[in-house]
Design an enzyme around this catalytic site. Structure first.
Site, PDB file in Angstrom:
ATOM      1  N   GLU A  67      -6.319   4.284 -10.912  1.00  0.00           N
ATOM      2  CA  GLU A  67      -5.334   3.220 -10.730  1.00  0.00           C
ATOM      3  C   GLU A  67      -4.002   3.634 -11.377  1.00  0.00           C
ATOM      4  OE1 GLU A  67      -4.702   0.258  -9.223  1.00  0.00           O
ATOM      5  OE2 GLU A  67      -2.856   0.290 -10.408  1.00  0.00           O
ATOM      6  N   CYS A  94     -10.038   8.128   1.909  1.00  0.00           N
ATOM      7  CA  CYS A  94      -9.819   7.091   0.900  1.00  0.00           C
ATOM      8  C   CYS A  94     -11.130   6.565   0.334  1.00  0.00           C
ATOM      9  CB  CYS A  94      -9.089   5.899   1.519  1.00  0.00           C
ATOM     10  SG  CYS A  94      -7.332   6.032   1.367  1.00  0.00           S
ATOM     11  N   LEU A 148      -5.365  -5.494  -1.282  1.00  0.00           N
ATOM     12  CA  LEU A 148      -5.755  -6.910  -1.345  1.00  0.00           C
ATOM     13  C   LEU A 148      -7.218  -7.080  -0.918  1.00  0.00           C
ATOM     14  CD1 LEU A 148      -4.359  -9.582  -2.111  1.00  0.00           C
ATOM     15  CD2 LEU A 148      -4.185 -10.044   0.341  1.00  0.00           C
ATOM     16  N   HIS A 149      -7.523  -6.696   0.290  1.00  0.00           N
ATOM     17  CA  HIS A 149      -8.894  -6.626   0.809  1.00  0.00           C
ATOM     18  C   HIS A 149      -9.611  -7.959   1.028  1.00  0.00           C
ATOM     19  CE1 HIS A 149      -8.101  -2.519   0.127  1.00  0.00           C
ATOM     20  NE2 HIS A 149      -8.644  -2.374  -1.046  1.00  0.00           N
ATOM     21  N   CYS A 209     -14.363  -0.973  -8.381  1.00  0.00           N
ATOM     22  CA  CYS A 209     -14.457  -1.724  -7.122  1.00  0.00           C
ATOM     23  C   CYS A 209     -15.764  -1.325  -6.440  1.00  0.00           C
ATOM     24  CB  CYS A 209     -13.268  -1.416  -6.219  1.00  0.00           C
ATOM     25  SG  CYS A 209     -11.687  -1.838  -6.965  1.00  0.00           S
TER      26      CYS A 209
HETATM   27  N1  SAH Z   1      -6.602   2.495  -7.329  1.00  0.00           N
HETATM   28  C1  SAH Z   1      -5.605   2.314  -6.344  1.00  0.00           C
HETATM   29  C2  SAH Z   1      -5.268   3.569  -5.585  1.00  0.00           C
HETATM   30  C3  SAH Z   1      -6.394   4.476  -5.197  1.00  0.00           C
HETATM   31  S1  SAH Z   1      -7.490   3.882  -3.958  1.00  0.00           S
HETATM   32  C4  SAH Z   1      -5.999   1.191  -5.404  1.00  0.00           C
HETATM   33  O1  SAH Z   1      -7.153   0.778  -5.432  1.00  0.00           O
HETATM   34  O2  SAH Z   1      -5.134   0.713  -4.690  1.00  0.00           O
HETATM   35  C5  SAH Z   1      -6.517   3.994  -2.471  1.00  0.00           C
HETATM   36  C6  SAH Z   1      -6.958   3.029  -1.379  1.00  0.00           C
HETATM   37  O3  SAH Z   1      -8.249   3.385  -0.857  1.00  0.00           O
HETATM   38  C7  SAH Z   1      -7.095   1.589  -1.864  1.00  0.00           C
HETATM   39  O4  SAH Z   1      -6.500   0.696  -0.960  1.00  0.00           O
HETATM   40  C8  SAH Z   1      -8.602   1.403  -1.868  1.00  0.00           C
HETATM   41  O5  SAH Z   1      -8.964   0.068  -1.794  1.00  0.00           O
HETATM   42  C9  SAH Z   1      -9.014   2.207  -0.680  1.00  0.00           C
HETATM   43  N2  SAH Z   1     -10.454   2.507  -0.600  1.00  0.00           N
HETATM   44  C10 SAH Z   1     -11.331   2.592  -1.611  1.00  0.00           C
HETATM   45  N3  SAH Z   1     -12.576   2.880  -1.132  1.00  0.00           N
HETATM   46  C11 SAH Z   1     -12.449   2.972   0.211  1.00  0.00           C
HETATM   47  C12 SAH Z   1     -13.360   3.240   1.268  1.00  0.00           C
HETATM   48  N4  SAH Z   1     -14.638   3.533   1.037  1.00  0.00           N
HETATM   49  N5  SAH Z   1     -12.885   3.255   2.529  1.00  0.00           N
HETATM   50  C13 SAH Z   1     -11.575   3.018   2.789  1.00  0.00           C
HETATM   51  N6  SAH Z   1     -10.671   2.758   1.836  1.00  0.00           N
HETATM   52  C14 SAH Z   1     -11.096   2.723   0.556  1.00  0.00           C
HETATM   53 FE1  SF4 Z   2     -10.774   0.303  -7.117  1.00  0.00          FE
HETATM   54 FE2  SF4 Z   2      -8.754   1.998  -6.517  1.00  0.00          FE
HETATM   55 FE3  SF4 Z   2     -10.260   2.367  -8.710  1.00  0.00          FE
HETATM   56 FE4  SF4 Z   2     -11.315   2.787  -6.319  1.00  0.00          FE
HETATM   57  S1  SF4 Z   2      -9.651   3.933  -7.229  1.00  0.00           S
HETATM   58  S2  SF4 Z   2     -12.268   1.678  -8.052  1.00  0.00           S
HETATM   59  S3  SF4 Z   2     -10.301   1.218  -5.119  1.00  0.00           S
HETATM   60  S4  SF4 Z   2      -8.946   0.640  -8.312  1.00  0.00           S
END
Ligand code: SAH
Ligand code: SF4
Length: 329
Positions: A149, A323, A204-205, A102
């Protein structure tokens, strides 16, 4: 009990299981030698296959602590503990890095090394469990929101959850355990059939596929309509509320128009048993965080549509413990 650990104890009398669990999760020993009621050979065997010393560096920022844990093969992962007044919440990693890339996430930008074993997931809880025990406290709450993930390592995550929940393990209530996913549909379906009532959160975002794809390459494989279909099935089967996570990136996904689109998506569900969690974005060099008034504006649209919506505070930025900041450096 973790399968590999079971194998080591196989052939031992039944009460050994209890003794091993007791030492590991209640006494929280950091060396098997401390489990003095176990036979010598078993201790040696356990020390070889399940060494309990954990190599870690601990960093603090207010009520947030981050451990950088070095695994046996030298790979580093990160685990975060948030100490609220009424509970200790632990944020676990499930992979070293993340393969999903991401664009807004430091973990995703750092590349992928490998999946963690269930033991390596549990090890993170052991590390903080031991620290808290010294203060007479315990882990009350667990979120799978660290590196990686969960549904790409689902068997090991489920095994770890069983140990976290088990009365002979950490004894953490299933309702106090949450999994966050980008929306891996097969995983959502499996969780609906998983016997423990853990919580589901979906990242979702964005309210439309174009924007979501800009942020999350995985949207190509799991577009929004597919995810919502899986959520409807999940809610139908479990009758449990789902959390929709939405990071707030300035002037990108935080327009009022998008709040309305998100509300429409949710209200079109067969049974919209969801709540939205607006997450202040922890800035990286690519994107900026929405100011508070834009978050409030977005939130008001959802609330007016009758959708439950909260704003999660973000902690631990100074130690890159918030996060999306975990990078395993
Ligand atoms: N991979 C899973 C769980 C780990 S990330 C997922 O993506 O849902 C946990 C959460 O942190 C997710 O909602 C992700 O989108 C969010 N996240 C990732 N980078 C972030 C950032 N820089 N600031 C705030 N939230 C972030
Ligand atoms: Fe995307 Fe979650 Fe993996 Fe970060 S940890 S790259 S938010 S799937």
């Amino acid at each position: 009990m973790i399968n590999n650990l079971k194998k080591v104890i196989e052939g031992q009398p039944a009460f050994r299981y209890k003794q091993v669990n007791e030492a590991l999760f209640k006494q929280l020993v950091s060396n098997w030698e401390e489990a003095s009621n176990l036979p010598k050979e078993l201790i040696a065997n356990l020390n070889e296959k399940f060494p309990l010393e954990i190599k870690a560096e601990l960093l603090h920022d207010g009520d947030v602590s981050k451990a950088v844990i070095e695994l046996q093969d030298g790979v580093c992962i990160e685990t975060v503990l948030m100490r609220y007044s009424h509970r200790n919440s632990l944020c676990l990693s499930v992979q070293a890095g993340c393969p999903l890339g991401c664009h807004f996430c430091a973990t995703g930008q750092g590349g992928f090394k490998r999946n963690l074993t269930s033991w390596e997931i549990i090890l993170q809880a052991l590390y903080f469990g031991r620290l808290l025990k010294k203060k007479g406290e315990r882990i009350d709450n667990v979120v799978f929101m660290g590196m990686g993930e969960p549904f790409l390592n689902i068997d090991n995550v489920f095994d770890a959850i069983k140990v976290l929940n088990d009365k002979d393990g950490f004894e953490i209530a299933a309702r106090s355990i949450s999994i966050s996913t980008v929306g891996i549909v097969e995983g959502i379906k499996k969780l609906a059939d998983f016997p423990l009532q853990v919580n589901l959160a979906v990242s979702l975002h964005a309210p439309d596929d174009n924007l979501r794809l800009q942020l999350m390459p995985i949207n190509k494989k799991y577009p929004i309509a597919k995810i919502f279909k899986a959520l409807e099935l999940y809610i139908y089967k479990t009758n449990r509320k789902v959390m929709i996570e939405y990071i707030m990136i300035n002037e990108l996904n935080d327009h009022i128009k998008m709040a309305k689109e998100l509300a429409a998506l949710i209200l079109a569900m067969e049974k919209p048993l969801v709540m939205v969690n607006l997450i202040p974005y922890n800035e990286t060099d690519k994107y900026k965080a929405s100011p508070i008034d834009r978050i409030e504006g977005f939130r008001n649209v959802l609330l007016k549509s009758g959708i439950d919506c909260i704003m999660r505070r973000s902690f631990g930025k100074n130690i890159s413990g918030a996060c999306g900041q975990l990078a395993g450096k």
